[in-house]
Write an enzyme that holds these catalytic residues in place. Sequence first.
Site, short mmCIF file in Angstrom:
data_model
loop_
_atom_site.label_atom_id
_atom_site.label_comp_id
_atom_site.label_asym_id
_atom_site.label_seq_id
_atom_site.Cartn_x
_atom_site.Cartn_y
_atom_site.Cartn_z
CG ASP A 146 -15.48 -12.34 1.02
OD1 ASP A 146 -14.65 -13.19 0.62
OD2 ASP A 146 -15.18 -11.17 1.29
CG ASP B 274 -6.97 -10.77 7.14
OD1 ASP B 274 -6.47 -11.08 6.04
OD2 ASP B 274 -7.84 -11.46 7.72
#
Length: 265
Positions: free
Chosen positions: A11, A132
Amino acid sequence: MSAVYLLPAIDILGGKAVRLAKGDYDRVTVYHDDPAAQAQLFEEQGATWLHVVDLDGARSGTPENIAIIERIMRKTLLKVEVGGGVRSLDTIARLADAGVSRVVLGTSLVADPAFAEEAIAQYGRLLCAGIDAKGGEVAVAGWREGAGVAAEELARDVAALGFRHLVYTDIARDGMQTGVDPAAYVRMAEAFGHPVIASGGVAGVDDLARLGEVAGCIEGVIAGRAVYEGALSVADGVRACAEATRRAEAAAIASDPCGMGGARC
C-alpha cells in the site's frame, strides 16, 4: 480450477510502503521507504503476484503513485494487481501500458457505474472489481464513506456487467491480523458466481489453511501486515496456496472423476 496464489500487499502512501489499521489513515505503519525495493524482496522470497494500492489516489480520487508502480514493473517480473483512485479510462490505459496484469475498480463501481460499464467493455479481463465492506455494507473513497449498498448485491451487479475477478476486503479485519472468516468469502463467491480474492485479517499460515478448505471459492489471498511483521513468510504462504490448490483439485476429481460435470462415465 485455477491455482490459488498469494499476493503480498504494498500500500503506497506518501511514496512509502505502508499498512493501515482497519483502513484508518491516522493509523499508519511504514514498512519500507521504497515500494519498488519491497516488491523486489517479495519476488526474491518466491512471490509471483503483487497487490498494490495507491492510498493517496484512493483518498483523493486521482492516482498519485503511478510512477512508483511503473518502477515496480521495470524492476520485477511480478504479475501486479493495482487499485486506488482508478476512475478514468486514461488511468487504466496508463496502467495497461506499464504492463500491470490487473486493474482494480472500487469506488467507481458505486459512484460511476456508467464508467465501470464502459471500462469493462473496453478492457475486459484486465479489470477486477474491488469490494471493501464492513458489516456487509460497501465502503468507498478510501474506506471513509459507507455507500449504503450491500456487498453481496454489488457482487451480483458487477458479475452481470462482465467482471470475472473480484477482490473482497473485510475492513474490520484488514491490517489487524485477527484471522480470516472463510464463510464471508464463500458468500461473496456464491453471489459473484466466480472465485474471489480474499483480503483482510490473514495472521499466519493457519489462516491460509482455513481458506484452503474452501479453495473452490478462492482465487487468491492478499497478505500484508502478517508478511511485514514476520508472522507469515512469503515462501510459506506460496506453499500453503499450492497445497490448497492440490486439495481442491483432488476434491474436484473425487466428486467428478470423468470431468463431465457429474454426467455418468
